[in-house]
Motif scaffolding. Structure first.
Motif, PDB file in Angstrom:
ATOM      1  N   ALA A 145       0.848  -1.129   0.042  1.00 30.43           N
ATOM      2  CA  ALA A 145       0.096   0.069  -0.052  1.00 30.43           C
ATOM      3  C   ALA A 145       0.762   1.491   0.058  1.00 30.43           C
ATOM      4  O   ALA A 145       0.538   2.158  -0.679  1.00 30.43           O
ATOM      5  CB  ALA A 145      -0.928   0.158   1.324  1.00 30.43           C
ATOM      6  N   ALA A 146       2.035   1.097   0.678  1.00 33.75           N
ATOM      7  CA  ALA A 146       2.859   2.352   0.721  1.00 33.75           C
ATOM      8  C   ALA A 146       3.509   2.574  -0.452  1.00 33.75           C
ATOM      9  O   ALA A 146       3.708   3.754  -1.177  1.00 33.75           O
ATOM     10  CB  ALA A 146       3.886   2.209   1.782  1.00 33.75           C
ATOM     11  N   PHE A 147       4.127   1.501  -1.063  1.00 34.10           N
ATOM     12  CA  PHE A 147       4.599   1.550  -2.423  1.00 34.10           C
ATOM     13  C   PHE A 147       3.396   2.138  -3.589  1.00 34.10           C
ATOM     14  O   PHE A 147       3.940   3.022  -4.464  1.00 34.10           O
ATOM     15  CB  PHE A 147       5.020   0.379  -3.113  1.00 34.10           C
ATOM     16  N   ALA A 148       2.242   1.746  -3.410  1.00 33.29           N
ATOM     17  CA  ALA A 148       1.127   2.102  -4.397  1.00 33.29           C
ATOM     18  C   ALA A 148       0.885   3.734  -4.237  1.00 33.29           C
ATOM     19  O   ALA A 148       0.858   4.346  -5.175  1.00 33.29           O
ATOM     20  CB  ALA A 148      -0.095   1.221  -4.263  1.00 33.29           C
ATOM     21  N   ASN A 149       0.662   3.823  -2.831  1.00 34.97           N
ATOM     22  CA  ASN A 149       0.615   5.384  -2.771  1.00 34.97           C
ATOM     23  C   ASN A 149       2.102   6.062  -3.373  1.00 34.97           C
ATOM     24  O   ASN A 149       1.842   7.187  -4.155  1.00 34.97           O
ATOM     25  CB  ASN A 149       0.554   5.529  -1.065  1.00 34.97           C
ATOM     26  N   ARG A 150       3.120   5.864  -3.054  1.00 35.50           N
ATOM     27  CA  ARG A 150       4.173   6.717  -3.465  1.00 35.50           C
ATOM     28  C   ARG A 150       4.395   6.693  -5.003  1.00 35.50           C
ATOM     29  O   ARG A 150       4.568   7.676  -5.760  1.00 35.50           O
ATOM     30  CB  ARG A 150       5.592   5.923  -3.156  1.00 35.50           C
ATOM     31  N   LEU A 151       3.742   5.596  -5.665  1.00 36.60           N
ATOM     32  CA  LEU A 151       3.980   5.549  -7.181  1.00 36.60           C
ATOM     33  C   LEU A 151       2.553   6.269  -7.682  1.00 36.60           C
ATOM     34  O   LEU A 151       2.305   6.284  -9.043  1.00 36.60           O
ATOM     35  CB  LEU A 151       3.772   3.997  -7.769  1.00 36.60           C
ATOM     36  N   GLY A 152       1.778   6.759  -6.913  1.00 35.05           N
ATOM     37  CA  GLY A 152       0.222   7.312  -7.393  1.00 35.05           C
ATOM     38  C   GLY A 152      -0.368   6.459  -7.705  1.00 35.05           C
ATOM     39  O   GLY A 152      -1.445   6.864  -8.569  1.00 35.05           O
ATOM     40  N   LEU A 153      -0.667   5.190  -7.300  1.00 32.99           N
ATOM     41  CA  LEU A 153      -1.690   4.372  -7.911  1.00 32.99           C
ATOM     42  C   LEU A 153      -2.633   4.186  -6.892  1.00 32.99           C
ATOM     43  O   LEU A 153      -2.976   3.319  -6.123  1.00 32.99           O
ATOM     44  CB  LEU A 153      -0.981   2.960  -8.105  1.00 32.99           C
ATOM     45  N   THR A 154      -3.499   5.238  -6.823  1.00 31.90           N
ATOM     46  CA  THR A 154      -4.392   5.413  -5.943  1.00 31.90           C
ATOM     47  C   THR A 154      -5.573   4.263  -5.687  1.00 31.90           C
ATOM     48  O   THR A 154      -6.042   4.119  -4.475  1.00 31.90           O
ATOM     49  CB  THR A 154      -5.320   6.715  -6.009  1.00 31.90           C
ATOM     50  N   GLU A 155      -5.973   3.671  -6.783  1.00 31.71           N
ATOM     51  CA  GLU A 155      -6.826   2.711  -6.732  1.00 31.71           C
ATOM     52  C   GLU A 155      -6.248   1.534  -6.050  1.00 31.71           C
ATOM     53  O   GLU A 155      -7.027   0.590  -5.342  1.00 31.71           O
ATOM     54  CB  GLU A 155      -7.426   2.416  -8.333  1.00 31.71           C
ATOM     55  N   ASP A 156      -5.122   1.275  -6.354  1.00 34.91           N
ATOM     56  CA  ASP A 156      -4.515   0.158  -6.034  1.00 34.91           C
ATOM     57  C   ASP A 156      -4.079   0.401  -4.466  1.00 34.91           C
ATOM     58  O   ASP A 156      -4.578  -0.597  -3.470  1.00 34.91           O
ATOM     59  CB  ASP A 156      -2.979  -0.163  -6.461  1.00 34.91           C
ATOM     60  N   ALA A 157      -3.547   1.185  -4.011  1.00 34.50           N
ATOM     61  CA  ALA A 157      -3.481   1.901  -2.590  1.00 34.50           C
ATOM     62  C   ALA A 157      -4.930   1.872  -2.009  1.00 34.50           C
ATOM     63  O   ALA A 157      -4.902   1.166  -0.706  1.00 34.50           O
ATOM     64  CB  ALA A 157      -3.087   3.226  -2.562  1.00 34.50           C
ATOM     65  N   ALA A 158      -5.986   2.043  -2.247  1.00 32.89           N
ATOM     66  CA  ALA A 158      -7.354   1.877  -1.883  1.00 32.89           C
ATOM     67  C   ALA A 158      -7.490   0.413  -1.384  1.00 32.89           C
ATOM     68  O   ALA A 158      -8.143  -0.077  -0.682  1.00 32.89           O
ATOM     69  CB  ALA A 158      -8.324   2.585  -2.501  1.00 32.89           C
TER      70      ALA A 158
END
Length: 165
Positions: free
Chosen positions: A122-135
């Motif tokens: 989730a932290a990686f997804a947030n940093r990569l701007g992958l908001t749907e993945d992060a959610a």
């Protein structure tokens, strides 16, 4: 495969987490069958369902990045599953409550591995701007934490007391 970016690390860790969930999912029926406490048996069934949901979400996330969900084998979970079998299933117990306490211990060790994986991804997804993945990963992380707290409640409220008597 060479990991050259955070995105590469992210996809690699999603695959590792998928493998970990597949392996833990496979041992859940055996743990449930060995458990005697009815609330624990129910929680193990719900835990297996939660792992299945996680597998579905992880597979979709991995495929959305053009990777094979089965591209990794998680050695960490392999060891945790072996420990769950050795200590929760194959160990001799003279007391069903003591076995239930051990089953909770082994389940929570596997769950904590998943919690760490979901949190990192989730932290990686947030940093990569992958908001749907992060959610999606955040929801899976929350579900894993919730399940872990439920198992702690079963241990502290019933199983550990009974095993100590």
């Amino acid at each position: 495969m060479s990991l050259n970016s955070l995105k590469d690390v992210y996809v690699d860790q999603l695959q590792d987490l998928h493998s970990a969930c597949r392996q833990s999912h496979a041992v859940m029926d055996s743990l449930k069958e060995a458990a005697k406490n009815e609330e624990l048996r129910s929680a193990l069934g719900a835990g297996k369902d939660g792992i299945a949901d996680g597998l579905t979400h992880l597979e979709a996330l991995i495929k959305s990045h053009g990777a094979d969900p089965k591209g990794e084998h998680c050695k960490g979970m392999e060891g945790l599953v072996a420990e769950a079998k050795a200590h929760g299933l194959n160990q001799d117990f003279g007391n069903d409550d003591a076995r239930d306490a051990m089953i909770i211990t082994q389940y929570q060790r596997m769950a904590h591995y998943a919690i760490a994986g979901y949190g990192c991804c989730a932290a990686f997804a947030n940093r990569l701007g992958l908001t749907e993945d992060a959610a999606t990963l955040g929801e899976m992380l929350d579900a894993s934490w919730s399940g872990d707290r439920h198992f702690s409640g079963i241990a502290q409220g019933q199983v550990n007391k009974a095993a100590a008597e």
